[in-house]
Design a protein around this motif. Sequence first.
Motif, PDB file in Angstrom:
ATOM      1  N   SER A  80     -44.724 -10.683 103.143  1.00  0.00           N
ATOM      2  CA  SER A  80     -45.188 -11.970 103.665  1.00  0.00           C
ATOM      3  C   SER A  80     -44.784 -12.019 105.126  1.00  0.00           C
ATOM      4  CB  SER A  80     -44.576 -13.127 102.886  1.00  0.00           C
ATOM      5  OG  SER A  80     -43.183 -13.145 103.047  1.00  0.00           O
TER       6      SER A  80
ATOM      7  N   VAL B 225     -49.478 -14.074 103.037  1.00  0.00           N
ATOM      8  CA  VAL B 225     -48.997 -13.136 102.017  1.00  0.00           C
ATOM      9  C   VAL B 225     -50.060 -12.063 101.888  1.00  0.00           C
ATOM     10  CG1 VAL B 225     -48.254 -12.895  99.621  1.00  0.00           C
ATOM     11  CG2 VAL B 225     -47.837 -15.042 100.838  1.00  0.00           C
TER      12      VAL B 225
ATOM     13  N   LEU C 249     -46.238 -21.008 101.280  1.00  0.00           N
ATOM     14  CA  LEU C 249     -46.256 -19.751 100.508  1.00  0.00           C
ATOM     15  C   LEU C 249     -46.862 -19.973  99.122  1.00  0.00           C
ATOM     16  CD1 LEU C 249     -42.705 -18.379 101.446  1.00  0.00           C
ATOM     17  CD2 LEU C 249     -44.890 -17.221 101.905  1.00  0.00           C
TER      18      LEU C 249
END
Length: 294
Positions: free
Chosen positions: A27, A41, A70
């Motif tokens: 990431s 990511v 995320l």
Amino acid sequence: MLITYGSSSEALARSVAKGTNIPIVESTRRLFPDGEQYVQVSGDLSGEDVVLIHSFALRPDALLVEYFLLVDAIKSAGCRSLTVVIPYFAYLRQDSRFKMGEPLSAKVIASLIESPKIDRIITIDAHLHRFRSLSDLFRTPSLNLSAMPLLADYYLKNFGNLNTVVVGPDEESEQWVRVVAERLSSPYTIMEKVRLGDREVSVRGSTSVRGKTVVLVDDIISTGMTLVKVIRMLLDEGAKKVDALVTHALMVEDSYQKLKEAGLDNLISTDTVPSPHSKVSVAPLISRIIKSLS
Ligand code: R5P
């Protein structure tokens, strides 16, 4: 299964990936010129069971935003399930409205964490006091692992347990102290702490520590003032040596210097919050659980 990470837990995620032989998905992140965060990511997550490892230490608010970014990136990539491992879970100490007009921060943050649908939450030595278990905070299946057996085993291996007494600074520490005392086959005592301010506490209690090695046990060191007070008291009462085992060593400001000045000998913590004191890794603990899910 795939593992990915937030900015605070990259090294830990790599250790877990190595220990489990589960591939890691990189990431990346950067700040836009105006201070907003950007994350990405990489890799194909579609149909995969993804594990995100992301601690909330020291800059909790920025890390919370990173978490939501995320989680959205992972879910929108079509994963089959998402397990979040939050080695240090911030905001749990405000577990009551101590004064009028205060929020119940522990509950607010817990609700936010599970607001995007995730499949499982795993954390380590969460500060559970007035909320007795994670299921009082989350509707999502959750698991609170403990690093205390690992810390106790490290202590036994490196320092032994001759004439040792285990001491906890306050009521809530008993859950961690009990585990270490059992592992060291030592008696334990719990002190009484009253918090007077962010950097001020008073501690009382009676212990018989004359000539003994004391192992202090707590979940968190923040300003260090809780342990400073206890160390001074124990040395005044004739303790020969004071060491400390702590899961999350946040070590804000000059806390380590204060602890040393108070007379602390060895400080041993884990890598939930990486620091020079992280002698024990929680990677084996996380690896074992993740493997049991695959
Ligand atoms: C609170 O009860 C925790 O268990 C720790 O004792 C506390 O967070 C330590 O904070 P500080 O190092 O600032 O005294």
